[in-house]
Design an enzyme around this catalytic site. Structure first.
Site, PDB file in Angstrom:
ATOM      1  N   CYS A 391      35.752   4.336  56.166  1.00 16.05           N
ATOM      2  CA  CYS A 391      35.158   3.560  57.258  1.00 16.05           C
ATOM      3  C   CYS A 391      34.205   4.487  58.001  1.00 16.05           C
ATOM      4  O   CYS A 391      33.906   5.593  57.538  1.00 16.05           O
ATOM      5  CB  CYS A 391      36.223   2.985  58.179  1.00 16.05           C
ATOM      6  SG  CYS A 391      37.196   4.220  59.055  1.00 16.05           S
ATOM      7  N   HIS A 552      61.181 -14.098  36.830  1.00 11.26           N
ATOM      8  CA  HIS A 552      60.725 -12.857  36.213  1.00 11.26           C
ATOM      9  C   HIS A 552      60.773 -11.768  37.275  1.00 11.26           C
ATOM     10  O   HIS A 552      60.993 -12.037  38.449  1.00 11.26           O
ATOM     11  CB  HIS A 552      59.309 -13.002  35.663  1.00 11.26           C
ATOM     12  CG  HIS A 552      58.322 -13.503  36.659  1.00 11.26           C
ATOM     13  ND1 HIS A 552      58.237 -14.833  37.033  1.00 11.26           N
ATOM     14  CD2 HIS A 552      57.382 -12.862  37.398  1.00 11.26           C
ATOM     15  CE1 HIS A 552      57.292 -14.983  37.946  1.00 11.26           C
ATOM     16  NE2 HIS A 552      56.752 -13.798  38.198  1.00 11.26           N
TER      17      HIS A 552
END
Length: 631
Positions: A391, A552
C-alpha cells in the site's frame, strides 16, 4: 433520449468519483510513507514544548525546524519520487525548499504542489534527453539536469508559487476559523463519515485534515482537525450495537472487529457493517458530529496525526491536560452511535449466517462498478515463497491483510513468507503482490515480475481462501510427484462395496462420519480426513439440493487424501442437513481434478428429477454404480 442522457450523467458521475478517489489517494500517498516522521515530531512536541508532559527548553528547539523544514521536504521528495523516481524525488525536495523559504508557516500544501511538479518536470527532461547523451557524459548530464532544473523550480517556487500558496493558506485559515467560531465544525461529519465508508479515510485524513491540523498545531499547540477522521468512537458504538442486538455469525464477528478497530486502529473493519444496512450511516454521522461538538466544547485537540487511529494513538498524541477532553469526545460519539444504531439493528433482526456481511462487502464492490473478489483468478502454478501486501505506506490495512493471510497459511501448514511493504519497496523476489485495486497499476510498475491480485477490502477477504486453496493444491502436486502412496495405485474412484443403500436415518454429522469411514476403510484417505469433513460442514453446508449432499474436507484435509474416491449412502427417509433433506450422501475425497467426472455425473443427476427421485429409494446397487461411473 432521456435514457441516454441519464447514462451519460452516470458515467460522468462515476468518472468524477474515481478521479476524486485517485486524487485523494495521491495526496495521501505523499504523507503516508513519512508518517513515522510525523509521529516523531508529534511525540517531541507532546513531551518537550512548554505545555508538554516533560517541558524542556533545549529539546523543544527541535519542534520548529522539523515542522518548517523536515516534514515539508519529506513530502516534496516523496511526491516527486512517486512521479519521477529518485531523480524526481530530489528535484521535488529542492523545489519544495523554494516555497518553504518564502513563507512563515508550514508549507505542506506547497510541498504537495512542488513535489509532484518536480517529479513531472524531471521525467519530461529525462525523456527529452533519452538516447541523446554522448557516451561517457551520462553522469555529468544527469547531475547538471537535476541541478539546473532544481535552481529554476526553487526560484519559481520562492517568487511565484510560495506567495500564491501562502495566500491560499490565509484564505483557508480564515474560512476554518469562521466555521470553528460559529460552531459549525460538527457539520463536517456529514462529509467525513460517508467518505470513510467509501474507503477514502486515509486520503481524507492525511491528504486534507492532516496538513490543516499541522498548521493549526504550530500556532496553538494542538488541533481538533487531527480528531475529525481518526475518532474511533462512531465505529466502536456501531460494533457494540451489533454485538448486543444482532444474532448468529454477525454477533460473533463483532468482538474481533472491535479489537481490530478500537485497539488496532484499522477503521476499515467496520465499514461493511454499515453497508449491511445503509440506514446505519445516520447513527455513524450523528456519533461523529456529537464527538466533534464535544471536542470543540472542551477545547480538545492532538499535537499530531494519530496513525493508525487507535485509542492508544489518540492518547499518545494528546497534549498535557487535554487527555480527558479527547476521551470524553470518543465516549460521547460511541454512546450516541450505539443508542441510535440499536433500534435499527433490532428492527432488522439479523439472521444467524455470514452471508449478510459478505453481501455488504459485495454491495460496496458493486457501488464501485467492480467484480467481486471471489471472481479474481488465482493463476499460480509454481511453488510460492514470498507474498507481499503493498500500500502507500506499507502499514495499516496492508499489515492487517498480511497478518490474516499469514495465519490462514499457518493453519494449513503452508510455509510462505508473507510481508507488508510500501509500493516503492516491493522486493524484487516477490511472487505475489496483493494491493487495493486503485494501487495495482503502480504496484505492477514497481514489481512487473510478480502476479498481482487486486482487492477492495484487506480484512477477511474471500480471495485469501482461494489463494490458500491454490497453494495447498500446489503443495499436494509436489508431494504427489515425489511420493506415491503404497497400495493405492489400483483403487478405482468408486467401489461397489462403498455404496450402501437403504440406510436408517441418522443425524447429519453421523451420516458424514459414515461416508468418511467408508473412504478411510478402503484406503482412500487417512482417519483425520473425517474430521476435515466435519469441519467443512460446520463452516458451510454441503447440501446442494434435489435431495443430495456432498460432504468433503476443508483445504487442510487434502493432505490426508491418498487417492481420489467417493462413497455413496442412501437414506430413504432422508437426513436433515438444515437446508433440506438429503436422501443421497456422497462423500468425496479428490486429488487434483480426478473427481471432476463424478461431479459432472452428479450435476446431470440433479437436472433429472426422475433419476433423483429413483435414487431416493432404489435397491438396485448396479444401477447406482453404473450411473456414477459412466463416462
Amino acid at each position: 433520449m432521456e435514457t441516454q442522457v441519464n447514462t451519460n450523467e452516470m458515467h460522468a458521475s462515476g468518472k468524477m468519483r474515481l478521479n476524486i478517489q485517485r486524487m485523494g489517494r495521491f495526496l495521501s500517498g505523499m504523507v503516508m510513507p513519512n508518517i513515522g516522521a510525523f509521529i516523531a515530531w508529534g511525540l517531541i512536541t507532546a513531551l518537550f514544548i512548554p505545555t508538554g508532559w516533560l517541558p524542556n527548553e533545549n529539546l523543544s528547539k527541535l519542534v520548529g525546524p522539523m515542522i518548517i523544514y523536515l516534514l515539508p521536504i519529506l513530502i516534496g521528495y516523496t511526491g516527486g519520487k512517486m512521479i519521477g523516481d529518485l531523480r524526481g524525488g530530489v528535484l521535488g525536495a529542492v523545489a519544495t525548499a523554494g516555497v518553504i523559504v518564502g513563507a512563515d508557516v508550514p508549507m505542506f500544501l506547497g510541498a504537495m504542489i512542488m513535489g509532484p511538479l518536480g517529479g513531472f518536470v524531471m521525467r519530461k527532461v529525462d525523456d527529452m534527453l533519452k538516447d541523446k547523451v554522448p557516451a561517457g557524459f551520462e553522469m555529468l548530464v544527469n547531475n547538471f539536469s537535476v541541478g539546473i532544473m532544481g535552481a529554476v523550480l526553487a526560484v519559481a517556487a520562492y517568487k511565484v508559487i510560495g506567495p500564491v500558496v501562502l495566500s491560499l493558506n490565509l484564505i483557508l485559515k480564515g474560512a476554518v476559523e469562521t466555521v470553528v467560531n460559529v460552531g459549525l465544525l460538527p457539520i463536517a461529519s456529514l462529509v467525513i463519515e460517508p467518505a470513510k465508508i467509501l474507503f477514502l479515510n486515509n486520503a481524507l485524513n492525511h491528504g486534507v485534515l492532516g496538513p490543516m491540523g499541522m498548521q493549526q498545531a504550530t500556532e496553538t499547540g494542538r488541533s481538533i482537525f487531527f480528531l475529525l477522521e481518526t475518532n474511533p468512537g462512531p465505529g466502536l458504538g456501531l460494533l457494540l450495537a451489533y454485538y448486543v442486538f444482532a444474532k448468529g455469525m454477525i454477533k460473533q464477528s463483532a468482538p474481533g472487529a472491535i479489537i481490530i478497530h478500537f485497539l488496532g486502529g484499522i477503521h476499515e473493519i467496520y465499514f461493511p457493517y454499515v453497508l449491511m444496512n445503509p440506514l446505519l450511516i445516520i447513527p455513524v454521522i450523528a456519533g461523529g458530529a456529537s464527538g466533534v461538538f464535544t471536542f470543540a466544547l472542551l477545547g480538545a485537540g492532538l499535537v499530531a496525526t494519530p496513525s493508525p487511529g487507535s485509542i492508544f494513538a489518540l492518547m499518545a498524541m494528546a497534549p498535557r491536560g487535554g487527555l480527558l477532553a479527547v476521551l470524553a469526545g470518543v465516549l460521547v460519539s460511541t454512546a450516541v452511535t450505539f443508542f441510535l444504531s440499536a433500534p435499527i439493528i433490532k428492527a432488522r433482526g439479523y439472521a444467524a449466517d455470514e452471508e449478510k456481511l459478505e453481501a455488504a462487502k459485495t454491495q460496496l464492490q458493486g457501488m464501485k462498478g467492480k467484480k467481486t473478489e471471489t471472481e479474481t483468478a488465482i493463476k499460480l502454478n509454481v511453488a510460492v515463497k514470498k507474498i507481499v501486501f503493498a500500500c502507500d505506506a506499507g502499514m495499516g490495512s496492508s499489515a492487517m491483510g498480511a497478518s490474516t493471510l499469514r495465519n490462514k497459511l499457518k493453519k494449513q501448514g503452508i510455509h510462505v513468507q508473507v510481508s507488508n511493504d510500501a509500493i516503492e519497496n516491493i522486493p524484487e523476489d516477490a511472487q505475489i503482490v496483493i494491493t487495493h485495486e486503485n494501487l495495482t497499476a503502480r504496484a505492477k510498475l514497481a514489481a512487473p515480475q510478480a502476479e498481482h491480485i487486486s482487492i477492495q477490502d484487506f480484512i477477511e477477504n474471500p480471495v485469501y481462501d482461494l489463494l490458500v486453496e491454490r497453494l495447498v493444491e500446489i503443495k499436494e502436486k509436489q508431494q504427489e510427484s515425489q511420493v506415491k502412496p503404497i497400495g493405492t495405485e489400483e483403487l478405482p474412484v468408486l467401489q461397489k462395496k462403498n455404496i450402501l443403500l437403504g440406510q436408517r436415518s441418522v443425524e447429519k454429522m453421523e451420516a458424514i462420519k459414515m461416508a468418511g469411514r467408508l473412504l478411510a476403510d478402503s484406503g482412500y484417505v487417512a482417519e483425520e480426513y473425517i474430521d476435515a469433513m466435519i469441519q467443512r460442514e460446520n463452516d458451510l453446508s454441503t447440501y446442494i439440493g434435489n435431495g443430495i449432499a456432498i460432504p468433503h474436507g476443508v483445504a487442510s484435509g487434502r493432505m490426508q487424501i491418498r487417492k481420489t474416491g467417493i462413497s455413496i449412502l442412501q437414506f430413504p427417509d432422508g437426513v436433515d442437513f438444515g437446508e433440506g433433506l438429503a436422501y443421497l450422501v456422497v462423500g468425496i475425497a479428490g486429488v487434483g481434478n480426478e473427481h471432476l467426472a463424478i461431479l459432472s455425473n452428479l450435476a446431470s443427476i440433479m437436472e433429472e428429477d426422475e433419476i433423483a427421485e429413483r435414487l431416493k429409494t432404489t435397491e438396485d446397487l448396479e444401477y447406482v454404480y453404473t450411473l456414477f461411473t459412466k463416462k
